[in-house]
Design an enzyme around this catalytic site. Structure first.
Site, PDB file in Angstrom:
ATOM      1  N   CYS A 100       0.803  -1.222   0.000  1.00 57.16           N
ATOM      2  CA  CYS A 100       0.000   0.000   0.000  1.00 57.16           C
ATOM      3  C   CYS A 100       0.836   1.273   0.000  1.00 57.16           C
ATOM      4  CB  CYS A 100      -0.932  -0.005   1.207  1.00 57.16           C
ATOM      5  SG  CYS A 100      -2.008  -1.449   1.297  1.00 57.16           S
ATOM      6  N   LYS A 105      -7.826  -0.094  10.840  1.00 59.93           N
ATOM      7  CA  LYS A 105      -7.821  -1.184   9.877  1.00 59.93           C
ATOM      8  C   LYS A 105      -6.809  -2.221  10.343  1.00 59.93           C
ATOM      9  CE  LYS A 105      -7.039  -2.211   4.965  1.00 59.93           C
ATOM     10  NZ  LYS A 105      -6.722  -1.620   3.638  1.00 59.93           N
ATOM     11  N   ARG A 132      -8.748  -9.716  -2.004  1.00 59.49           N
ATOM     12  CA  ARG A 132      -7.483  -9.649  -2.738  1.00 59.49           C
ATOM     13  C   ARG A 132      -7.574 -10.399  -4.059  1.00 59.49           C
ATOM     14  NH1 ARG A 132      -3.642 -10.193   2.703  1.00 59.49           N
ATOM     15  NH2 ARG A 132      -4.164  -8.097   3.469  1.00 59.49           N
ATOM     16  N   ARG A 187       1.348  -7.398   5.500  1.00 55.37           N
ATOM     17  CA  ARG A 187       1.065  -5.993   5.836  1.00 55.37           C
ATOM     18  C   ARG A 187       1.056  -5.746   7.338  1.00 55.37           C
ATOM     19  NH1 ARG A 187      -3.579  -5.908   1.138  1.00 55.37           N
ATOM     20  NH2 ARG A 187      -2.142  -5.560  -0.590  1.00 55.37           N
ATOM     21  N   GLU A 247      -5.280   5.454  17.054  1.00 59.46           N
ATOM     22  CA  GLU A 247      -5.330   5.625  15.598  1.00 59.46           C
ATOM     23  C   GLU A 247      -6.514   6.509  15.191  1.00 59.46           C
ATOM     24  OE1 GLU A 247      -3.579   4.938  13.071  1.00 59.46           O
ATOM     25  OE2 GLU A 247      -2.265   3.237  13.459  1.00 59.46           O
ATOM     26  N   LYS A 294     -12.317  -1.699  10.220  1.00 61.01           N
ATOM     27  CA  LYS A 294     -12.258  -2.799   9.260  1.00 61.01           C
ATOM     28  C   LYS A 294     -11.330  -3.885   9.797  1.00 61.01           C
ATOM     29  CE  LYS A 294     -10.939  -3.883   4.472  1.00 61.01           C
ATOM     30  NZ  LYS A 294     -10.352  -3.381   3.212  1.00 61.01           N
ATOM     31  N   SER A 332     -14.850  -9.108   2.875  1.00 61.00           N
ATOM     32  CA  SER A 332     -15.071 -10.221   1.952  1.00 61.00           C
ATOM     33  C   SER A 332     -15.045 -11.577   2.641  1.00 61.00           C
ATOM     34  CB  SER A 332     -14.025 -10.187   0.837  1.00 61.00           C
ATOM     35  OG  SER A 332     -12.704 -10.286   1.376  1.00 61.00           O
TER      36      SER A 332
END
Length: 326
Positions: free
Chosen positions: A127, A199, A209, A221, A237, A252, A278
């Site tokens: 990212c 996240k 993905r 990640r 955050e 998320k 997903s």
């Protein structure tokens, strides 16, 4: 035994709906739409039954299908025609999301949110700008500050294409502030930002993905997305994103992190969004295909639980199916 208090009195048909504390409506939902610049026909996403990648030329048609169910908002994700080390197609004027956004906003009444990230556009699938030498440094290093400028350029390009809201999802430190500053400088001071504020580095992203062709080609990640073990860190955050100018706060995934959704709701007065991701969608479909669960019922119950935890908005792959039933 004292039976003067009988909660069951209010569970009978007729009164049950009157005292219901939480509801889900089509206006609460945002439907993800995948637009693919590499195809001229719809492509089924095997790990996400009922969803497809659509060519840019069919983006309007796809969004109109969403609108027919009563859902009024979509989030556009793009699969570009080419990738490079820095993800330059993410901010290209003729990029896949930019083209789709111009068409959808010109031809429909949909409220268009755009995903601002680089993972679908970089060759390595991370990212941001990557500095990596596997022999000298086995751990991945994403260059945070160099990535900020690219995310800001991407957000401005989406605004220029007509996006109604941008949603930075890279979990890059300072991304909301950099995007807010860039949007304001370009004359888009009224364009809101939905920050992926908390996240997590989750195992529930697998089908996405596949859908967005954004899996990392090496590493993972965990060095920039949040540790699933950390609840207090999520508040730090979120607070940073609020200070930088976020208008909507996203958590998320949703279902494994309902405690975080609840914490955000209790501690901040901003609208709260949750991404019913997903993997959450796919596992319910898989169980339903086995005959173990009723898909319609568990889908609605899942979204209801997310609303009950405190979410105002839900980004979900169930949006159309649930909205039609509502």
């Amino acid at each position: 035994m004292d039976l003067t208090r009988r909660p069951r009195r209010l569970r009978r048909d007729g009164v049950r709906g009157l005292v219901s504390e939480t509801d889900v409506s089509a206006n609460d939902l945002i439907a993800p739409v995948f637009v693919d610049a590499t195809t001229d026909e719809r492509v089924e996403i095997d790990s996400m039954p009922g969803h497809e990648r659509v060519p840019v030329e069919q983006a309007v048609e796809r969004v109109e299908e969403v609108l027919e169910t009563g859902v009024e908002a979509v989030m556009l994700f793009g699969i570009p025609e080419s990738k490079d080390e820095r993800g330059a197609r993410a901010w290209a004027e003729d990029g896949v999301v930019q083209r789709a956004t111009r068409a959808v906003t010109a031809e429909t009444d949909a409220y268009v949110v755009t995903d601002v990230c680089l993972c679908e556009y970089t060759e390595h699938g991370h990212c941001g700008v990557v500095e990596h030498d596997a022999e000298e440094d086995p751990e991945l290093t994403v260059k945070n500050d160099e990535t900020l400028d690219l995310l800001a350029r991407t957000a401005v390009s989406h605004a220029e294409a007509g996006a109604d809201m941008v949603a930075p999802s890279a979990m890059t430190d300072g991304q909301v502030g950099a995007i807010r500053e860039a949007l304001d400088a370009a004359g888009y001071e009224n364009l809101p930002i939905m920050a992926y504020a908390a996240k997590f580095e989750s195992a529930f992203y697998g089908p996405f993905r596949d859908a967005a062709d954004g899996a990392p080609t090496f590493g993972d990640r965990r060095h920039y997305q949040m540790d699933p073990a950390n609840r207090r860190e999520a508040m730090r955050e979120v607070e940073l994103d609020v200070e930088e100018g976020a208008d909507v706060l996203m958590v998320k995934p949703a279902l494994p992190y309902l405690d975080v959704v609840s914490d955000v709701r209790e501690n901040f007065d901003h609208p709260v969004a949750a991404y019913n991701v997903s993997g959450e969608y796919a596992m319910l479909h898989a169980a339903a295909e086995k005959g173990w669960l009723d898909l319609e019922e568990v889908a609605f119950e899942s979204l209801l639980s997310i609303k009950r935890a405190g979410a105002d908005l839900i980004l979900t792959y169930f949006a159309e199916d649930v909205a039609e039933k509502l």
